[in-house]
Design a protein around this motif. Structure first.
Motif, PDB file in Angstrom:
ATOM      1  N   TRP A  44       0.745  -1.113   0.032  1.00 37.60           N
ATOM      2  CA  TRP A  44      -0.010  -0.016  -0.022  1.00 37.60           C
ATOM      3  C   TRP A  44       0.820   1.364  -0.056  1.00 37.60           C
ATOM      4  O   TRP A  44       0.639   2.127  -0.615  1.00 37.60           O
ATOM      5  CB  TRP A  44      -0.919   0.049   1.031  1.00 37.60           C
ATOM      6  CG  TRP A  44      -0.379   0.054   2.437  1.00 37.60           C
ATOM      7  CD1 TRP A  44      -0.002  -0.900   3.414  1.00 37.60           C
ATOM      8  CD2 TRP A  44       0.034   1.417   3.338  1.00 37.60           C
ATOM      9  NE1 TRP A  44       0.404  -0.539   4.607  1.00 37.60           N
ATOM     10  CE2 TRP A  44       0.516   0.935   4.342  1.00 37.60           C
ATOM     11  CE3 TRP A  44      -0.182   2.483   2.983  1.00 37.60           C
ATOM     12  CZ2 TRP A  44       0.929   1.898   5.331  1.00 37.60           C
ATOM     13  CZ3 TRP A  44       0.376   3.472   3.902  1.00 37.60           C
ATOM     14  CH2 TRP A  44       0.954   3.238   4.913  1.00 37.60           C
ATOM     15  N   LEU A  45       1.921   1.369   0.617  1.00 38.68           N
ATOM     16  CA  LEU A  45       2.828   2.151   0.867  1.00 38.68           C
ATOM     17  C   LEU A  45       3.545   2.710  -0.777  1.00 38.68           C
ATOM     18  O   LEU A  45       3.504   3.678  -1.103  1.00 38.68           O
ATOM     19  CB  LEU A  45       4.020   2.282   1.740  1.00 38.68           C
ATOM     20  CG  LEU A  45       4.885   3.472   1.925  1.00 38.68           C
ATOM     21  CD1 LEU A  45       4.008   4.552   2.254  1.00 38.68           C
ATOM     22  CD2 LEU A  45       5.788   3.157   2.988  1.00 38.68           C
ATOM     23  N   SER A  46       3.864   1.502  -1.346  1.00 35.81           N
ATOM     24  CA  SER A  46       4.406   1.687  -2.627  1.00 35.81           C
ATOM     25  C   SER A  46       3.323   2.383  -3.616  1.00 35.81           C
ATOM     26  O   SER A  46       3.825   3.279  -4.340  1.00 35.81           O
ATOM     27  CB  SER A  46       4.781   0.203  -3.233  1.00 35.81           C
ATOM     28  OG  SER A  46       5.404   0.450  -4.233  1.00 35.81           O
ATOM     29  N   ASN A  47       2.137   1.988  -3.550  1.00 34.49           N
ATOM     30  CA  ASN A  47       1.005   2.573  -4.214  1.00 34.49           C
ATOM     31  C   ASN A  47       1.038   3.885  -4.110  1.00 34.49           C
ATOM     32  O   ASN A  47       0.767   4.934  -4.983  1.00 34.49           O
ATOM     33  CB  ASN A  47      -0.249   1.710  -4.216  1.00 34.49           C
ATOM     34  CG  ASN A  47      -0.093   0.351  -4.579  1.00 34.49           C
ATOM     35  OD1 ASN A  47       0.580   0.054  -5.490  1.00 34.49           O
ATOM     36  ND2 ASN A  47      -1.237  -0.563  -4.077  1.00 34.49           N
ATOM     37  N   GLU A  51       1.439   7.207  -6.562  1.00 36.57           N
ATOM     38  CA  GLU A  51       0.477   8.468  -6.770  1.00 36.57           C
ATOM     39  C   GLU A  51       1.536   9.942  -6.374  1.00 36.57           C
ATOM     40  O   GLU A  51       0.955  10.715  -7.162  1.00 36.57           O
ATOM     41  CB  GLU A  51      -0.558   8.263  -5.779  1.00 36.57           C
ATOM     42  CG  GLU A  51      -1.584   7.193  -6.075  1.00 36.57           C
ATOM     43  CD  GLU A  51      -2.096   7.547  -7.294  1.00 36.57           C
ATOM     44  OE1 GLU A  51      -2.437   8.545  -7.737  1.00 36.57           O
ATOM     45  OE2 GLU A  51      -2.320   6.467  -8.151  1.00 36.57           O
ATOM     46  N   PHE A  52       2.227   9.806  -5.436  1.00 29.74           N
ATOM     47  CA  PHE A  52       3.051  10.856  -5.139  1.00 29.74           C
ATOM     48  C   PHE A  52       3.685  11.527  -6.349  1.00 29.74           C
ATOM     49  O   PHE A  52       3.580  12.435  -6.928  1.00 29.74           O
ATOM     50  CB  PHE A  52       3.868  10.939  -4.138  1.00 29.74           C
ATOM     51  CG  PHE A  52       3.427  11.160  -2.739  1.00 29.74           C
ATOM     52  CD1 PHE A  52       3.474  12.496  -1.978  1.00 29.74           C
ATOM     53  CD2 PHE A  52       2.966  10.202  -2.082  1.00 29.74           C
ATOM     54  CE1 PHE A  52       2.793  12.612  -0.744  1.00 29.74           C
ATOM     55  CE2 PHE A  52       2.571  10.313  -0.702  1.00 29.74           C
ATOM     56  CZ  PHE A  52       2.274  11.449   0.004  1.00 29.74           C
ATOM     57  N   ARG A  53       4.388  10.568  -6.936  1.00 25.36           N
ATOM     58  CA  ARG A  53       5.328  10.618  -8.144  1.00 25.36           C
ATOM     59  C   ARG A  53       4.410  11.169  -9.332  1.00 25.36           C
ATOM     60  O   ARG A  53       4.774  12.212  -9.981  1.00 25.36           O
ATOM     61  CB  ARG A  53       6.104   9.584  -8.189  1.00 25.36           C
ATOM     62  CG  ARG A  53       7.258   9.795  -9.572  1.00 25.36           C
ATOM     63  CD  ARG A  53       8.251   8.733  -9.784  1.00 25.36           C
ATOM     64  NE  ARG A  53       9.214   9.034 -10.642  1.00 25.36           N
ATOM     65  CZ  ARG A  53       9.468   8.712 -11.973  1.00 25.36           C
ATOM     66  NH1 ARG A  53       8.481   7.785 -12.291  1.00 25.36           N
ATOM     67  NH2 ARG A  53      10.366   9.228 -12.464  1.00 25.36           N
ATOM     68  N   GLY A  54       3.409  10.402  -9.538  1.00 22.04           N
ATOM     69  CA  GLY A  54       2.300  10.941 -10.700  1.00 22.04           C
ATOM     70  C   GLY A  54       1.746  12.158 -10.518  1.00 22.04           C
ATOM     71  O   GLY A  54       1.775  12.799 -11.516  1.00 22.04           O
ATOM     72  N   LEU A  92       5.316  12.676   4.731  1.00 18.61           N
ATOM     73  CA  LEU A  92       4.055  12.434   4.091  1.00 18.61           C
ATOM     74  C   LEU A  92       3.281  13.708   3.958  1.00 18.61           C
ATOM     75  O   LEU A  92       2.605  14.093   2.954  1.00 18.61           O
ATOM     76  CB  LEU A  92       3.677  11.046   4.317  1.00 18.61           C
ATOM     77  CG  LEU A  92       4.394   9.756   3.950  1.00 18.61           C
ATOM     78  CD1 LEU A  92       3.768   8.442   4.544  1.00 18.61           C
ATOM     79  CD2 LEU A  92       4.567   9.859   2.674  1.00 18.61           C
ATOM     80  N   ASP A  93       3.030  13.942   5.247  1.00 19.71           N
ATOM     81  CA  ASP A  93       1.965  15.079   5.461  1.00 19.71           C
ATOM     82  C   ASP A  93       2.221  16.393   4.651  1.00 19.71           C
ATOM     83  O   ASP A  93       1.482  16.964   4.000  1.00 19.71           O
ATOM     84  CB  ASP A  93       1.921  15.294   6.723  1.00 19.71           C
ATOM     85  CG  ASP A  93       0.626  16.237   7.229  1.00 19.71           C
ATOM     86  OD1 ASP A  93      -0.515  16.158   6.636  1.00 19.71           O
ATOM     87  OD2 ASP A  93       0.936  17.348   7.869  1.00 19.71           O
ATOM     88  N   LEU A 101      -3.068  16.914  -2.182  1.00 18.80           N
ATOM     89  CA  LEU A 101      -3.534  15.473  -2.207  1.00 18.80           C
ATOM     90  C   LEU A 101      -4.089  15.287  -0.752  1.00 18.80           C
ATOM     91  O   LEU A 101      -3.773  15.891   0.281  1.00 18.80           O
ATOM     92  CB  LEU A 101      -2.364  14.463  -2.410  1.00 18.80           C
ATOM     93  CG  LEU A 101      -1.972  14.601  -3.855  1.00 18.80           C
ATOM     94  CD1 LEU A 101      -0.736  13.537  -3.929  1.00 18.80           C
ATOM     95  CD2 LEU A 101      -3.014  14.379  -4.838  1.00 18.80           C
ATOM     96  N   GLU A 102      -5.151  14.316  -0.966  1.00 15.01           N
ATOM     97  CA  GLU A 102      -5.659  13.756   0.538  1.00 15.01           C
ATOM     98  C   GLU A 102      -5.436  12.279   0.470  1.00 15.01           C
ATOM     99  O   GLU A 102      -5.444  11.561  -0.448  1.00 15.01           O
ATOM    100  CB  GLU A 102      -6.869  14.077   0.713  1.00 15.01           C
ATOM    101  CG  GLU A 102      -7.353  15.204   0.913  1.00 15.01           C
ATOM    102  CD  GLU A 102      -8.998  15.747   0.992  1.00 15.01           C
ATOM    103  OE1 GLU A 102      -9.596  14.883   1.102  1.00 15.01           O
ATOM    104  OE2 GLU A 102      -9.357  17.055   0.925  1.00 15.01           O
TER     105      GLU A 102
END
Length: 108
Positions: A44-47, A51-54, A92-93, A101-102
């Motif tokens: 889940w962290l990898s996903n 998303e952050f990178r995208g 991350l926050d 993002l949320e």
């Protein structure tokens, strides 16, 4: 070279302040330090990281621009996006707020 076949270097400044001689040995390549940190293998962290990178790429932000705004180094952003480090919740926050993002956590 002195009588013991060792090279010494004078590092500048008034000699009365720098009485120590510093040994400058033969040039040796950088030491390879093996890190005990493992790549992120939590699915889940990898996903989330993907998303952050995208999101960063969609907003046309460079790693350097993100690093400057987050007050960290570009190398850390790269390691984060390549899943080489486990980020803190605080990091991350800050990254979430920067990208607008949320995260919604649902426990089943």
């Amino acid at each position: 070279m002195n009588k013991n076949n060792q090279e010494f270097s004078y590092l500048g400044g008034p000699k009365k302040y720098f009485k120590k001689k510093i040994y400058v040995g033969p040039k040796v390549g950088k030491k390879s330090v093996k890190s005990d940190k493992k790549p992120t293998d939590i699915v889940w962290l990898s996903n989330v990281i993907d998303e952050f990178r995208g999101s960063r790429l969609r907003q046309r932000l460079s790693q350097q621009a993100v690093a400057n705004q987050l007050k960290t180094g570009q190398a850390f952003i790269s390691r984060f996006e390549n899943k080489k480090v486990n980020p803190t919740v605080e990091f991350l926050d800050r990254y979430l707020r920067l990208l607008g993002l949320e995260i919604k956590i649902e426990i089943k």
